[in-house]
Design an enzyme around this catalytic site. Structure first.
Site, short mmCIF file in Angstrom:
data_model
loop_
_atom_site.label_atom_id
_atom_site.label_comp_id
_atom_site.label_asym_id
_atom_site.label_seq_id
_atom_site.Cartn_x
_atom_site.Cartn_y
_atom_site.Cartn_z
N GLU A 51 66.84 38.33 33.93
CA GLU A 51 65.91 37.26 33.53
C GLU A 51 66.68 35.94 33.44
O GLU A 51 67.65 35.83 32.70
CB GLU A 51 65.25 37.59 32.19
CG GLU A 51 64.47 36.46 31.55
CD GLU A 51 63.40 35.83 32.45
OE1 GLU A 51 62.60 36.58 33.02
OE2 GLU A 51 63.39 34.58 32.58
N SER A 57 59.08 38.91 27.51
CA SER A 57 57.85 39.51 26.96
C SER A 57 57.09 38.62 25.98
O SER A 57 56.80 39.02 24.86
CB SER A 57 58.16 40.84 26.27
OG SER A 57 58.55 41.77 27.22
N CYS A 61 49.66 33.23 27.47
CA CYS A 61 48.24 33.03 27.17
C CYS A 61 48.03 32.44 25.77
O CYS A 61 47.02 31.78 25.51
CB CYS A 61 47.50 34.37 27.28
SG CYS A 61 48.00 35.35 28.70
N TRP A 458 16.87 43.08 25.36
CA TRP A 458 17.53 43.14 26.67
C TRP A 458 18.74 42.22 26.60
O TRP A 458 18.60 41.03 26.29
CB TRP A 458 16.60 42.65 27.78
CG TRP A 458 15.45 43.55 28.08
CD1 TRP A 458 14.27 43.59 27.41
CD2 TRP A 458 15.36 44.52 29.12
NE1 TRP A 458 13.45 44.53 27.97
CE2 TRP A 458 14.09 45.11 29.03
CE3 TRP A 458 16.23 44.94 30.13
CZ2 TRP A 458 13.67 46.11 29.90
CZ3 TRP A 458 15.81 45.92 31.00
CH2 TRP A 458 14.54 46.51 30.88
N ARG A 466 17.88 41.83 36.05
CA ARG A 466 16.51 42.28 36.31
C ARG A 466 15.71 41.19 37.02
O ARG A 466 15.00 41.46 37.99
CB ARG A 466 15.84 42.65 34.98
CG ARG A 466 14.56 43.47 35.14
CD ARG A 466 13.84 43.59 33.82
NE ARG A 466 13.42 42.29 33.32
CZ ARG A 466 13.40 41.95 32.03
NH1 ARG A 466 13.77 42.81 31.10
NH2 ARG A 466 12.98 40.75 31.65
C1 LIG Z 1 49.08 28.57 29.26
C2 LIG Z 1 48.75 29.87 29.93
C3 LIG Z 1 47.67 30.61 29.50
C4 LIG Z 1 47.35 31.82 30.12
N1 LIG Z 1 46.27 32.53 29.67
C5 LIG Z 1 45.96 33.71 30.26
C6 LIG Z 1 44.87 34.48 29.78
O1 LIG Z 1 44.18 34.09 28.83
N2 LIG Z 1 44.60 35.66 30.40
C7 LIG Z 1 45.37 36.14 31.45
O2 LIG Z 1 45.11 37.24 31.95
N3 LIG Z 1 46.42 35.41 31.92
C8 LIG Z 1 46.73 34.23 31.34
N4 LIG Z 1 47.81 33.51 31.80
C9 LIG Z 1 48.57 34.00 32.96
C10 LIG Z 1 49.65 34.99 32.54
O3 LIG Z 1 50.46 34.42 31.55
C11 LIG Z 1 50.49 35.34 33.76
O4 LIG Z 1 49.63 35.89 34.73
C12 LIG Z 1 51.57 36.34 33.42
O5 LIG Z 1 52.51 35.79 32.54
C13 LIG Z 1 52.29 36.78 34.70
O6 LIG Z 1 53.33 37.63 34.36
P1 LIG Z 1 54.54 37.84 35.37
O7 LIG Z 1 55.48 38.76 34.65
O8 LIG Z 1 54.04 38.22 36.70
O9 LIG Z 1 55.18 36.39 35.57
P2 LIG Z 1 55.87 35.40 34.53
O10 LIG Z 1 55.26 35.53 33.19
O11 LIG Z 1 55.88 34.07 35.18
O12 LIG Z 1 57.35 35.96 34.44
C14 LIG Z 1 58.23 35.90 35.53
C15 LIG Z 1 59.64 35.89 34.98
O13 LIG Z 1 60.55 35.98 36.05
C16 LIG Z 1 61.66 35.15 35.78
N5 LIG Z 1 62.33 34.86 37.05
C17 LIG Z 1 61.79 34.24 38.13
N6 LIG Z 1 62.69 34.18 39.12
C18 LIG Z 1 63.81 34.77 38.67
C19 LIG Z 1 65.09 35.03 39.25
N7 LIG Z 1 65.38 34.66 40.49
N8 LIG Z 1 66.02 35.66 38.49
C20 LIG Z 1 65.74 36.04 37.21
N9 LIG Z 1 64.55 35.82 36.62
C21 LIG Z 1 63.59 35.21 37.34
C22 LIG Z 1 61.03 33.94 35.12
O14 LIG Z 1 61.99 33.20 34.37
C23 LIG Z 1 59.97 34.58 34.25
O15 LIG Z 1 60.42 34.87 32.95
C24 LIG Z 1 48.15 32.29 31.19
C25 LIG Z 1 49.25 31.55 31.62
C26 LIG Z 1 49.56 30.35 31.00
C27 LIG Z 1 50.74 29.57 31.48
#
Ligand SMILES: Cc1cc2nc3c(=O)[nH]c(=O)nc-3n(C[C@H](O)[C@H](O)[C@H](O)COP(=O)(O)OP(=O)(O)OC[C@H]3O[C@@H](n4cnc5c(N)ncnc54)[C@H](O)[C@@H]3O)c2cc1C
Length: 473
Positions: A51, A57, A61, A458, A466
């Protein structure tokens, strides 16, 4: 410095190695499911997670609600700490960036914050690199840094910067939010609740994941809550003060004063590593996993870096949401450890709200919009029905508008809900019906719950289904 080409004999004895890149929702779901599945099968698995940042983690959201003041501190947004992950057997390496992949040699090159370079062999690689927020050139200064006062709402560091802005003694006098999607709407809510006069500028209608007539209802509720909404406009530049900080945004010749500017312009898949490694990418720039979340031999893709298959008609879509990231991570972790799981596809089900300045509107949506459904081919019938969230004679009954979309044969393809408290989560009824390819008549006849405090006899979802079914007969 250790140099690995393939697995050494010693490594082979202790079991297979999984390297996960990205330690948020998708990556950590994959890591833990892999360990659970391996344990259940009596297998030994070494799981290394790389990371780039110092965070793991956390709930992005929840960031708008931290800015608004509902969540007191960022640690409340952390689902599991680094120590918690390590205690469960994950070799989590924070501050470590994966910088190159060699998929033929099954090797990742990583650099840590102290400049050390490591080469890690793997048996399975999980790409969980997330997404990049869209940042227009005008938001950055000559050196590529943020223009002071301008920023996205994406990470915990962004959240901390925004909390600092809205709680400092000399708070900003005016905020502009650029982008009318759910992050823009939720950020505008947070600013208004912090007492900041706020303008939201959006290219099309507010909530572009709705049909424009439904988005207009959200816009009206935001306006009633004190947000000045400029729809159908694009921000094309900023004006700055002598100290370099933002003073205003420019939009087609108009100047809108702003001491802070929050960007909510969507995201693009973070797939540079995958691309450089020669892995195929899709039309949205995302990694292309199959239903088992496998991308290639020994390579898995999960979360916001991936495109997905839309469940209704099998189109490839990019729907970066935490709900999918968690499920896809679990599927990949299960499969790479020898289990069997599939990801069932996405419907684009999502909910949000704007609740500030005495106005409360909830939004739920599932399936394609009318424009998307037409682009996929075939005719679309739709109807907007107004009803109430509880029996009309109850004090808590509030208006709710339900737009239902169907193919001419009555097959449900989507629903959009905009209304008062208790509206949005009703979308899950439609999502469940869509998941099982229901027709309007099926939804209208489902055994849904009823009591006056919760619903008319409903349910609004059934009334809408409906009525559209009657029209199609
Ligand atoms: C403000 C906000 C509100 C949201 N609200 C919602 C919601 O209400 N409901 C919902 O379903 N979703 C919501 N989302 C979307 C949701 O947060 C994301 O879809 C989710 O975090 C995606 O998870 P991920 O693990 O795929 O990516 P990310 O959370 O982006 O994590 C990817 C990780 O990979 C790391 N990384 C990237 N490249 C490298 C590398 N080369 N080497 C090492 N580490 C790397 C990054 O640093 C990051 O920590 C929201 C997002 C935001 C920003």
């Amino acid at each position: 410095m250790r140099q690995w080409s393939r697995r050494t004999a010693w490594e082979a004895c202790v079991g297979e190695r999984v390297v996960v890149i990205g330690a948020d929702a998708a990556g950590m779901s994959a890591a833990h499911q892999a360990l659970r599945t391996a344990k259940a099968r009596g297998r030994t698995l070494e799981v290394v997670v790389l990371e780039r940042t110092d965070h793991t983690s956390y709930s992005a959201c929840g960031i708008p609600y931290w800015i608004a003041g509902d969540v007191p501190a960022p640690d409340r947004l952390v689902a599991r700490t680094a120590a918690g992950h390590r205690a469960l057997g994950v070799d989590l390496r924070l501050g470590t960036s994966a910088v190159a992949l060699d998929v033929a040699a099954r090797r990742v090159t990583a650099t840590s914050q102290d400049g050390t370079t490591t080469h890690l062999g793997y048996d399975h690689l999980v790409l969980a690199t997330g997404a990049h927020p869209r940042v227009p050139g005008w938001a950055l200064d000559a050196s590529g840094g943020w223009i002071p006062g301008v920023r996205v709402v994406k990470t915990l560091d962004d959240g901390a910067a925004w909390v600092e802005q809205v709680t400092r003694d000399r708070r900003p006098a005016r905020a502009v939010v650029v982008g009318g999607g759910y992050i823009g709407v939720e950020t505008a809510e947070a600013f208004v609740r912090r007492g900041l006069p706020t303008t939201l500028v959006t290219r099309g209608e507010v909530m572009g994941t709705l049909d424009p007539d439904m988005g207009a209802r959200v816009r009206q509720a935001m306006t009633a809550g004190g947000v000045e909404v400029v729809a159908g406009a694009e921000v094309d530049g900023v004006e700055t003060r002598a100290d370099g900080s933002v003073a205003a945004v420019r939009s087609a010749g108009d100047v809108i004063p702003a001491d802070v500017v929050a960007l909510g312009l969507g995201v693009t898949p973070a797939t540079e590593l995958a691309k450089d490694a020669g892995l195929p990418l899709g039309a949205f720039g995302g990694v292309l996993p199959d239903a088992r979340q496998q991308v290639g031999d020994g390579v898995w893709g999960v979360g916001d870096c991936c495109e997905a298959i839309e469940r209704l008609e099998g189109n490839r879509v990019y729907v970066p949401l935490g709900t999918h990231a968690n499920k896809q991570g679990r599927v990949a972790g299960e499969n790479l450890a020898g289990g069997s799981a599939t990801f069932g596809g996405v419907l684009g089900t999502a909910i949000t709200q704007f609740s500030a300045g005495g106005s409360h509107v909830e939004v739920g949506r599932t399936g394609p919009t009318t424009a998307q459904a037409r682009a996929w081919g075939g005719k679309v019938a739709s109807l907007v029905t107004e009803s109430t969230t509880a029996a009309g004679y109850m004090p808590q009954a509030s208006p709710v508008a339900v737009k239902v979309l169907a193919r001419p044969d009555g097959r449900l393809i989507g629903m959009q809900i905009v209304g008062g408290p208790g509206s949005a989560k009703r979308i899950d009824t439609a999502a469940a019906a869509l998941w099982f390819h229901a027709h309007l008549d099926d939804v209208a006849g489902m055994d849904l719950s009823y009591a006056p405090t919760f619903s008319p006899v409903w349910d609004p979802v059934q009334i809408a289904s409906r009525r559209l079914a009657d029209r199609l007969d």
